[in-house]
Design an enzyme around this catalytic site. Structure first.
Site, PDB file in Angstrom:
ATOM      1  N   TYR A 134      42.161 123.863  27.511  1.00 35.05           N
ATOM      2  CA  TYR A 134      43.552 123.674  27.920  1.00 35.05           C
ATOM      3  C   TYR A 134      43.648 123.806  29.437  1.00 35.05           C
ATOM      4  O   TYR A 134      43.172 124.778  30.014  1.00 35.05           O
ATOM      5  CB  TYR A 134      44.430 124.743  27.253  1.00 35.05           C
TER       6      TYR A 134
ATOM      7  N   ASP B 273      38.140 125.702  35.782  1.00 33.73           N
ATOM      8  CA  ASP B 273      39.502 126.193  35.584  1.00 33.73           C
ATOM      9  C   ASP B 273      39.398 127.673  35.214  1.00 33.73           C
ATOM     10  O   ASP B 273      39.160 128.032  34.063  1.00 33.73           O
ATOM     11  CB  ASP B 273      40.182 125.380  34.478  1.00 33.73           C
TER      12      ASP B 273
ATOM     13  N   LYS C 245      47.479 133.311  36.863  1.00 34.44           N
ATOM     14  CA  LYS C 245      47.596 134.470  35.971  1.00 34.44           C
ATOM     15  C   LYS C 245      47.240 135.807  36.638  1.00 34.44           C
ATOM     16  O   LYS C 245      48.015 136.317  37.418  1.00 34.44           O
ATOM     17  CB  LYS C 245      46.786 134.233  34.714  1.00 34.44           C
TER      18      LYS C 245
END
Ligand code: PLP
Length: 436
Positions: free
Chosen positions: A143, A245, A273
């Site tokens: 994702y 990522d 995050k």
């Protein structure tokens, strides 16, 4: 049995004025309704009905220091009177960038953004701008945000995914233009031969190969030994950029993310995050030569909130804690996470449940399977999801909150006492499951 009456009432009210009553589609998932939380403190969340949850969701990763970490809150509070956004520079941006380039592998230059989704878009545009090629190779089950360009083959069903040797690119949502699929090549992860074949089939076309270096969203699966090195080498051989990522792995599996943990450096990496411990901040870091296309070739990147005063203050304060004593918090988190993983595995054996605890201490997954540990998305998707949902529900009743997919995130606030409490709750939850 906990009561969720107030959450249910608030949800009914929200649904009248908010689409679906939530601000992100992934939040529909929780049961009996999307829950409402009044506050978070350390490892715990307090919902509006007064239930206390030991939280292993942690905002889906950001709360690496637990909820409301005081030093970060204090730094942000002190910055509030300075202002928020200037559409101009702020001295803390440079200060943070200097620290990040020192800490992150391969980060010669960074550029700040606000969410992981847009930082991924920046990285993909940089790869295309730098190489002059159009296609991005991504992996099934990974994702990279919800954009048209990236939300592809994230969770394809078995009947649409195609053969494992050459998976079909599957749009993740209605409303995505089918043309985006032309610019993406999808590959199965953790298998160098399959990647080599895909790169060969698309020789001279691939601008970048993007991956979660630990496949978290498809099931908290670490890379096979040598896989990341092999991907890096294949990328070099084919003139494609290697893009990591690290939105979840960054500042979580190690201070320098998965690249530091596995000793492999990408051309570009994306962080978000945990970097600002809960405040909105994302960034792309990488080779100067590539990042400079933002300047030399005029590759466009913008964003009103990029580098805002509070996110910079939050990240600097978070780094003070994460970096202290040569990353001591990571050694502690690793020990606590290991204790929890081993404890859960022992409980599963005691209750004769076919549950496998797999991943890294700071992010792991409880799979229900009689088989061996999944190595890719298809193997992960073939595990028993109904059993996982039953475990999830049983844990919630016992005051432990994990991601519905079976993922557990750790924070520095999950101390020995919290782990012991969690294991006692898991023991009761598994006893109920075994009974049923
Ligand atoms: N990349 C990865 C690996 C993620 O897990 C996520 C979000 O969960 C994103 C990108 C998108 O980040 P954001 O939700 O901040 O847009």
């Amino acid at each position: 049995m906990p009561s969720y009456a107030k959450s249910i009432a608030l949800y009914e009210r929200s649904r009248k004025h908010m689409a679906g009553g939530v601000s992100s589609n992934v939040r529909y998932a929780s049961v009996p309704v999307p829950l409402f939380f009044a506050r978070g403190e350390g490892a715990r969340l307090h919902d509006v009905d007064g239930n206390v949850h030991i939280d292993y969701v942690l905002g889906n990763g950001p709360a690496i220091l637990g909820h409301a970490p005081k030093p970060v809150i204090d730094a942000v509070a002190a910055s509030l009177a300075e202002g928020q956004v200037f559409a101009a520079q702020h001295p803390r941006e440079g200060e943070l960038a200097e620290r990040l380039t020192r800490l992150l592998p391969g980060a010669e230059v960074v550029r700040f953004a606000t969410s992981g989704t847009e930082a991924v878009l920046m990285a993909m545009r940089l790869a295309r701008g730098f190489t002059g090629r159009t296609k991005i190779l991504k992996f099934e089950g990974h994702y990279h945000g919800w954009s048209d360009q990236a939300f592809i083959s994230t969770k394809p069903s078995a009947n649409e995914a195609g053969p494992i040797e050459a998976p079909v690119a599957v749009a993740g949502s209605p409303g995505m233009p089918p043309s985006v699929l032309d610019d993406v090549v999808v590959c199965s992860w953790n298998d160098l031969d399959l990647l080599a074949e895909a790169l060969q089939r698309h020789r001279g076309e691939i601008a970048g190969v993007i991956m979660e270096p630990v496949m978290v969203n498809g099931g908290a699966i670490p890379p096979a030994p040598g896989y990341l090195e092999g991907v890096r080498d294949l990328c070099r051989q084919h003139g494609a950029l290697f893009i990591c990522d690290e939105v979840i792995t960054g500042f979580r599996v190690a201070l320098g993310g998965a690249q530091a943990k596995y000793g492999v450096t990408a051309d570009l990496a994306i962080y978000a995050k945990a970097v600002a411990a809960g405040f909105p901040l994302a960034l792309v870091a990488g080779r100067r030569e590539v990042m400079d296309t933002l300047v030399d070739k005029g590759v466009m990147h913008g964003g009103t909130y990029n580098g805002n005063v509070q996110s910079m203050a939050a990240a600097l304060a978070a780094l003070d804690l994460l970096e202290a004593d040569d990353g001591a918090v990571y050694r502690d988190m690793e020990a606590r996470g290991r204790e929890l993983m081993d404890g859960l595995a022992a409980l599963a054996a005691k209750h004769r449940l076919a549950m496998l605890v797999h991943g890294l201490p700071a992010i792991f997954q409880t799979f229900f399977t009689k088989g061996t540990a999944p190595r890719n998305y298809r193997e992960s998707a073939a595990t028993d999801r109904d059993a996982m949902l039953a475990f999830h529900a049983a844990l919630q009743e016992e005051g432990v909150r994990v991601q519905q997919g079976g993922r557990w995130f750790l924070s520095t606030a999950h101390d020995k006492g919290v782990i012991a409490e969690t294991l006692a709750a898991a023991d009761r939850a598994m006893a109920k499951m075994a009974h049923h």
